[in-house]
Design an enzyme around this catalytic site. Structure first.
Site, PDB file in Angstrom:
ATOM      1  N   HIS A 107      23.445  18.672  45.583  1.00 51.41           N
ATOM      2  CA  HIS A 107      22.432  18.794  44.531  1.00 51.41           C
ATOM      3  C   HIS A 107      22.228  20.239  44.084  1.00 51.41           C
ATOM      4  CE1 HIS A 107      18.231  19.335  43.150  1.00 51.41           C
ATOM      5  NE2 HIS A 107      18.477  18.232  42.479  1.00 51.41           N
TER       6      HIS A 107
ATOM      7  N   CYS B  96      57.960  47.432  41.121  1.00 51.80           N
ATOM      8  CA  CYS B  96      56.777  48.134  40.622  1.00 51.80           C
ATOM      9  C   CYS B  96      57.126  49.495  40.023  1.00 51.80           C
ATOM     10  CB  CYS B  96      55.733  48.286  41.732  1.00 51.80           C
ATOM     11  SG  CYS B  96      56.307  49.179  43.187  1.00 51.80           S
TER      12      CYS B  96
END
Length: 801
Positions: A418, A740
Site C-alpha cells: 500500500h 577507452c
C-alpha cells in the site's frame, strides 16, 4: 435505453473495457480479459452502477448521506472524517436491499454455480467504483474486496458491504480533494470464482521503481494477496526483461506468515511451513508465464498495466484476477518538490553523510525533513505537513497523513504494498521494507531526527544532504516550444562514456550512453582532495580521504544509475603523485615514470598498500552504504599475471568479491596483457583496451614525444592484430572487452574494425557519444545487410597472428 443500461447484473463475457460507466474499472477490465483476450481469468458476473443507484434511491439513503457529508467541517481532521464515514457505512449496511435487486444477485450466483458445476461455490467479491459522466475515474484500490464467500445470502450481504465501502475514510477524502460530487459516484461488485491461492501477488508491465518500460516486475507472497497490499509480508521481487523474457533480477525474502482461506469460509493468518519460508514463492517458469500474460495485457490495452494474480492450490494453475491501467509512470513528467526546509544546523555534505537505514526504493525522489515516527494509527492526527513519516506499514486509512509527508519510510512491505503504490500515486519519495535489509526504520530513527531520503536508491541519510537537491538543467526550448528529442537506434555494441569530473555527471547523464566505461579516479585527488594518500594516513585523516573519494564516485554512480559505472583505480605516475600536498616525502624521482611505479605495481607494495586500501574502502562505502550497486572497478597497468592475482586477492580480503553484481576489469595496455590473456582471464571479468599506452608499447613510441609523434598510430596492423587476438581470447572464457582510448572517437573506420572483431563496448568522451552511437548503429546495420546479401565489401586484411 438498452437492456444493458437497465440491468442489475451483467456477465463478464458481456462486458468490455468501454463499459466503465456501467460497471467501473475493475469489473470492465475483468470483462475485457474474459471476452476479448486469451488470458486465464476466473469467471463471474458484475452488479452494475445502475443497481447501486437503485439501491440508494429505494432505501432513501441519498439525502441522509449528503447531510452527513455536509456536516464535515475539516476533511484534514482524521477523527471527524472517520466518525462521519463510519456513520454513513453503518446506514448503508443496516438498510434492507430491495427484494428484486437481491433476487437478481441470488439468481446470478445460482447460474454461476450451475455453469461451474458446483453447489454454492466460493467466490471473491471485489468493489469496482466509477463516476457518472466521468467514465475514466475508476478510483482504483479505494474500496473493499471480500474473499472466500459462500452462499447466496452471504453474497448479497457482501455486495451491500461493497456499497458501503464507497465511504471509507480514504475514498471519501480522495473524492473531496479531487472535487468529485459524491452523488455522482457509483459502485459495481465483481463476483468471480474464488482461486484457492497457495500464492498470489501483483505485477506491473513497467518497473514502478524507475519507470523502465523495458521491464516487467512481479511480487509474490504465500497465501492470499491481501498481505502484500497491507505490507504485512515483504514479497519476493522479480524483474523480467520484456524483450528477452528472461529474469534479470530476483530478490527472495523470508516470509514467516501467510493469510489462508478457511475451508468453510473466511480467512486466517498462519505460519508458512519452515522449509518454505526462505524458498522462492514462484518457480522461474511460473514467473515467465506471468510475464507473458503481463506483456499480452499491456499490448492489448496499449498502456502500462497493474495486475493481480493467484496460484491455485488444487490445480497449480495461475489466474489473472485483476488488471487496470498503471497511472503514475503514465503521467509523471517531473519529480515531486518538497516544501520542507530543515534548519541550517542539520545540513551535512555528502562526504560526511551517515547512512541511517536502507530499504527497497518504492517511489523515486529525494526529500529531506524532520522524522515523525508513528507506531499507532490513533496518532495520525499529530503528523504535520512536510514531516518524514516513519512507521511499520501503512493502510488506506493513513492516506490523509501520507499526503502531508515529504517522504515515507516503512519497516515492512514490498514494491507493491500500500505505501509503495500510494506514494507513487502521490509522487512522494518512499522507501519500504527496511526490515528486509536487516534494520527496521523504527528502531534507528526517532521523532525529531533530520534525515535525507534518497528513494531512488533506497538509502536514508542522517541530516540534510544539500548536494542531493541541486536542480537539473532546464529543458531546451526554442521560441517557447520544447525542442524535439533526438532518437538513437539501439545498438548491440554498447556505447559507454569516459568521465573525469563528477560535477559534470548530471549534465551528461541524459546522453544516450550505456554507462561509464572509464571514470578516472585521479581527477578526485587533484580536484577535491589535493593531498597525498600516505600523507593523509600519516596525519590520521584516512577517513577524510575515504569520504571525499566516496562522495565524488557517488555523484557519478547516482547520476548514471542504473547504468553501470567502471571506476579505474588510481593510475598516477610518481611525478603526478609528488605534486599532491605531502607527496615529495613518499615519491621516488623516476626518469621515465610512464614506465615506472604506477597502477597495479603500487597496490601490493608494502610502501603503498595502506593507500590502496583507502580506495577500496571508498568503493565499499559507495556500494554498500550508499546502495549504488552499479559501481564496478578496473585495475590499470597490470604487468604480470602474478600482479593480477596479488591485487584481486587484496580486494577479496578487503570485502570486494567478484560476483554477478560486482565486476573487476583490467586495463589491456601492455603487450603482456594480450599475449597472456588466457591466463589473466581467471582473475577478472573483462578488459578495457587503453589504446594509447598499448600503441606506445607495441610500437616502442613514446606518445608524449613530439619527435616520433608521426609514427604513433592506433590503426597500425600490429595494434589491430593485438586487439583482434584479445577479443577472441577473452570471449572464449566469457570475458568482455571494451576500449577507452581515443581511437574510436578519432577514426570511425577503427570503430568499424572493432565491431567487426566483436568488441562488446566502446567508451568515448561525452562530446562523441551521440556521433559514436550513430556510427555504431550504422556499422552494425551494414554487417547485417552484408550478411543477408552476401555482397558487402570484403576486408582483405589478415588480423590473425
Amino acid at each position: 435505453m438498452s437492456s444493458r443500461d437497465t440491468a442489475n447484473v451483467l456477465w463478464f463475457n458481456e462486458l468490455h473495457r468501454e463499459d466503465v460507466n456501467l460497471v467501473g474499472g475493475k469489473s470492465s477490465s475483468l470483462g475485457e480479459m474474459t471476452s476479448s483476450m486469451d488470458v486465464p481469468v476466473p469467471y463471474g458476473f458484475a452488479t452494475t452502477a445502475r443497481a447501486y443507484r437503485y439501491f440508494m434511491h429505494q432505501t432513501k439513503l441519498n439525502d441522509k448521506v449528503n447531510a452527513l457529508l455536509e456536516s464535515i467541517k475539516d476533511y484534514e481532521n482524521s477523527d471527524e472524517l472517520h466518525t462521519t464515514c463510519q456513520q454513513i457505512r453503518d446506514l448503508i449496511i443496516s438498510a434492507t436491499m430491495p427484494k428484486d435487486l437481491a433476487n437478481d444477485i441470488k439468481q446470478a450466483y445460482a447460474e454461476l454455480a450451475k455453469k461451474m458445476g458446483q453447489d454454492d461455490p466460493f467466490v471473491a467479491i471485489r468493489s469496482s467504483a466509477t463516476a457518472e459522466d466521468l467514465p475514466n475515474a475508476s478510483f482504483a484500490g479505494q474500496q473493499e474486496s471480500y474473499l472466500n464467500i459462500k452462499g447466496a445470502a452471504d453474497v448479497v450481504n457482501r455486495v451491500q458491504q461493497c456499497y458501503s465501502s464507497l465511504f471509507t475514510d480514504r475514498a471519501t477524502y480522495y473524492r473531496h480533494k479531487q472535487h468529485f460530487p459524491h452523488e455522482k459516484v457509483a459502485l459495481s461488485a465483481a463476483v468471480q470464482m474464488m482461486v484457492f491461492s497457495k500464492a498470489s501477488g501483483i505485477m506491473f508491465s513497467v518497473n514502478v521503481a524507475n519507470g523502465d518500460a523495458s521491464k516487467i516486475v512481479i511480487d509474490a507472497i504465500y497465501g492470499l494477496g491481501e498481505y502484500i497490499v497491507l505490507g504485512k509480508v515483504t514479497p519476493d521481487h522479480f524483474v523480467i526483461d520484456k524483450q528477452s523474457m528472461k529474469i534479470v533480477e530476483k530478490n527472495i525474502i523470508k516470509q514467516p506468515i501467510e493469510l489462508m482461506r478457511i475451508p468453510n469460509g473466511g480467512t486466517k493468518e498462519q505460519a508458512v511451513p519452515t522449509e518454505l519460508q526462505e524458498q522462492p514463492v514462484l518457480t522461474d517458469n511460473q514467473v515467465i508465464e506471468l510475464a507473458g500474460y503481463a506483456k499480452e495485457i499491456e499490448r492489448h490495452y496499449g498502456c502500462y498495466m497493474d495486475m493481480e494474480y493467484a496460484l491455485d492450490t488444487n490445480t497449480n494453475r495461475l489466474w489473472i484476477v485483476q488488471a487496470r491501467p498503471e497511472t503514475v509512470w503514465s503521467r509523471r513528467n517531473k519529480e515531486k518538490k518538497t516544501n520542507n526546509a530543515p534548519s541550517d544546523d542539520s545540513d551535512v555534505t555528502a562526504d560526511n553523510a551517515e547512512v541511517a537505514v536502507r530499504g527497497l526504493p518504492a517511489s523515486p525522489g529525494v526529500a529531506s525533513g524532520v522524522v515523525h515516527v508513528i507506531d499507532n494509527p490513533k496518532d495520525i492526527d499529530q503528523f504535520k505537513q512536510g514531516e518524514i513519516l516513519v512507521t511499520l506499514m501503512t493502510s488506506p486509512d493513513w492516506v490523509p497523513a501520507m499526503k502531508k509527508a515529504a517522504a515515507i519510510i516503512t519497516n515492512n512491505g514490498g514494491m507493491t504494498c500500500h505505501a509503495a503504490i500510494i506514494s507513487r500515486e502521490m509522487q512522494i519519495p518512499c522507501i519500504v521494507g527496511t526490515r528486509s535489509k536487516n534494520v527496521a526504520a523504527t528502531d534507528v530513527l526517532k521523532t525529531g531526527d533530520v534525515v535525507t531520503v534518497d528513494a531512488k536508491n533506497g538509502v536514508v541519510y542522517r541530516g540534510k544532504v544539500e548536494s542531493m537537491f541541486k536542480q537539473s538543467a532546464p529543458v531546451n526550448t526554442a521560441n517557447g516550444q520544447v525542442v524535439a528529442a533526438e532518437t538513437f537506434a539501439p545498438t548491440a555494441t554498447g556505447v559507454m562514456m569516459n568521465l573525469g569530473d563528477p560535477d559534470l555527471a548530471d549534465r551528461y547523464a541524459s546522453l544516450p550512453a550505456d554507462g561509464i566505461g572509464l571514470m578516472r579516479e585521479e581527477f578526485l585527488w587533484t580536484s577535491y582532495i589535493h593531498e597525498h594518500p600516505l600523507y593523509l594516513i600519516e596525519k590520521g585523516e584516512s577517513e577524510k580521504a575515504v569520504n571525499m573519494l566516496a562522495e565524488g564516485i557517488a555523484k557519478v554512480t547516482r547520476a548514471m544509475a542504473p547504468r553501470p559505472v567502471v571506476l579505474r583505480l588510481s593510475d598516477f605516475k610518481s611525478s603526478e603523485y609528488r605534486k599532491l600536498k605531502g607527496g615529495e616525502k613518499y615519491e621516488p624521482h623516476e626518469s621515465a615514470d610512464l614506465l615506472g611505479w604506477r597502477g597495479a605495481s603500487r597496490y601490493y607494495d608494502p610502501k603503498y598498500i595502506a593507500a590502496f586500501k583507502l580506495e577500496l574502502a571508498a568503493v565499499k562505502k559507495v556500494r554498500n552504504e550508499f546502495g549504488l550497486k552499479n559501481l564496478n572497478v578496473m585495475i590499470p597497468f597490470v604487468r604480470t599475471v602474478a600482479e593480477a592475482q596479488k591485487v584481486t586477492t587484496i580486494m577479496h580480503n578487503e570485502g570486494l568479491v567478484r560476483n554477478a553484481d560486482f565486476k573487476v576489469y583490467m586495463m589491456a595496455e601492455i603487450p603482456a596483457n594480450i599475449i597472456l590473456a588466457d591466463q589473466f582471464n581467471q582473475f577478472i571479468d573483462g578488459y578495457s583496451i587503453g589504446s594509447n599506452d598499448l600503441t606506445m608499447l607495441i610500437l616502442g613510441c613514446d606518445r608524449n614525444n613530439d619527435t616520433v609523434a608521426s609514427l604513433f598510430d592506433e590503426r597500425n596492423l600490429a595494434v589491430k592484430r593485438a586487439i583482434h587476438h584479445l577479443i577472441a581470447t577473452a570471449h572464449k572464457d566469457g570475458k568482455t572487452v571494451s576500449i577507452c582510448g581515443q581511437a574510436p572517437s578519432e577514426y570511425p573506420d577503427f570503430t568499424n574494425f572493432l565491431i567487426q572483431s566483436g568488441i562488446d563496448y566502446v567508451s568515448v568522451n561525452p562530446d562523441m557519444v551521440k556521433e559514436t552511437k550513430r556510427n555504431v548503429a550504422h556499422f552494425e546495420q551494414r554487417i547485417m545487410l552484408d550478411k543477408a546479401t552476401g555482397r558487402g565489401l570484403q576486408d582483405q586484411t589478415d588480423y590473425d597472428w
